[in-house]
Design a protein around this motif. Structure first.
Motif, PDB file in Angstrom:
ATOM      1  N   GLU A  11      -7.873  -0.432   8.063  1.00  0.00           N
ATOM      2  CA  GLU A  11      -9.254  -0.708   7.653  1.00  0.00           C
ATOM      3  C   GLU A  11      -9.387  -2.107   7.050  1.00  0.00           C
ATOM      4  O   GLU A  11     -10.351  -2.814   7.325  1.00  0.00           O
ATOM      5  N   HIS A  12      -8.411  -2.508   6.247  1.00  0.00           N
ATOM      6  CA  HIS A  12      -8.472  -3.815   5.591  1.00  0.00           C
ATOM      7  C   HIS A  12      -8.344  -4.972   6.596  1.00  0.00           C
ATOM      8  O   HIS A  12      -9.076  -5.958   6.508  1.00  0.00           O
ATOM      9  N   TRP A  13      -7.406  -4.843   7.532  1.00  0.00           N
ATOM     10  CA  TRP A  13      -7.111  -5.935   8.474  1.00  0.00           C
ATOM     11  C   TRP A  13      -7.821  -5.764   9.823  1.00  0.00           C
ATOM     12  O   TRP A  13      -7.691  -6.620  10.701  1.00  0.00           O
ATOM     13  N   ILE A  39      -5.199   2.570   5.222  1.00  0.00           N
ATOM     14  CA  ILE A  39      -5.769   1.534   4.351  1.00  0.00           C
ATOM     15  C   ILE A  39      -5.583   0.162   4.983  1.00  0.00           C
ATOM     16  O   ILE A  39      -6.508  -0.665   5.001  1.00  0.00           O
ATOM     17  N   THR A  40      -4.400  -0.079   5.514  1.00  0.00           N
ATOM     18  CA  THR A  40      -4.078  -1.370   6.135  1.00  0.00           C
ATOM     19  C   THR A  40      -4.930  -1.613   7.369  1.00  0.00           C
ATOM     20  O   THR A  40      -5.459  -2.716   7.560  1.00  0.00           O
ATOM     21  N   ARG A  99       0.845  -1.196   0.000  1.00  0.00           N
ATOM     22  CA  ARG A  99       0.000   0.000   0.000  1.00  0.00           C
ATOM     23  C   ARG A  99       0.884   1.252   0.000  1.00  0.00           C
ATOM     24  O   ARG A  99       0.557   2.249  -0.640  1.00  0.00           O
TER      25      ARG A  99
END
Length: 83
Positions: free
Chosen positions: A74-76, A71-72, A17
């Motif tokens: 939110e994704h994980w 971003i990370t 990312r």
């Protein structure tokens, strides 16, 4: 969790990312900021483990890392702290 204590898969995801954010910001791979980033990034190619040294990086690199961190997270579904 502190960045270097979380799962290596999450750190690798963050790294990709970051690459996207760096490209979007127009920071050249050969720039002094990226050179410093690479010099202060620990990568174990055998285990694919990545360790970050956030406070050693240029402000433009920190901004890209902060966007990549969001971003990370939110994704994980994790909370990441720089160290």
């Amino acid at each position: 969790m502190k960045i270097n204590e979380i799962n290596p898969d999450i750190r690798e995801f963050l790294y990709y990312r970051f690459n996207e954010q760096q490209e979007a910001a127009g920071i050249d791979d050969k720039s002094p900021e990226m050179e410093s980033f690479r010099n202060n990034l620990e990568v174990n190619n055998f285990t694919a483990e990545i360790k970050y040294s956030y406070y050693k990086y240029a402000p433009s690199i920190q901004e890209c890392l902060d966007r990549a961190r969001k971003i990370t997270e939110e994704h994980w579904n994790v909370k990441i702290e720089w160290q």
